[in-house]
Write a protein that holds these residues in place. Structure first.
Motif, mmCIF file in Angstrom:
data_model
loop_
_atom_site.group_PDB
_atom_site.id
_atom_site.type_symbol
_atom_site.label_atom_id
_atom_site.label_comp_id
_atom_site.label_asym_id
_atom_site.label_seq_id
_atom_site.Cartn_x
_atom_site.Cartn_y
_atom_site.Cartn_z
ATOM 1 N N HIS A 6 0.848 -1.160 -0.115
ATOM 2 C CA HIS A 6 -0.148 -0.111 0.222
ATOM 3 C C HIS A 6 0.954 1.296 -0.032
ATOM 4 O O HIS A 6 0.513 2.172 -0.696
ATOM 5 N N PHE A 47 2.312 1.616 -3.549
ATOM 6 C CA PHE A 47 1.068 2.085 -4.335
ATOM 7 C C PHE A 47 0.913 3.458 -4.183
ATOM 8 O O PHE A 47 0.886 4.341 -5.325
ATOM 9 N N GLU A 97 3.185 -0.825 -9.843
ATOM 10 C CA GLU A 97 3.062 -0.805 -8.363
ATOM 11 C C GLU A 97 1.950 0.536 -8.145
ATOM 12 O O GLU A 97 1.156 0.506 -7.006
#
Length: 68
Positions: free
Chosen positions: A29, A32, A61
């Motif tokens: 995360h 990301f 990503e």
């Protein structure tokens, strides 16, 4: 304040986790979100690719898991 390791200071007098030997594992995360920030702040695709590479990230990503 007691720690297991001595603090390592950079030239500005701030502690640096890299200099002190600490390691960080970025979650999927976090990677990301970082890819999204880079993409949003880049001038163009080439700039984005260069900045992602500098950070050890890939364009994939920045995609939702379902599109990777």
């Amino acid at each position: 304040m007691s720690t297991d390791r001595p603090d390592t200071f950079n030239e500005l007098g701030h502690t640096s986790p890299i200099m002190s030997g600490a390691t960080t594992a970025n979650t999927a995360h976090e990677r990301f979100r970082a890819a999204h920030v880079v993409a949003a702040q880049s001038r163009d695709a080439a700039d984005c690719a260069l900045l992602l590479a500098m950070l050890g990230l890939t364009a994939a990503e920045g995609l939702p898991a379902s599109r990777r």
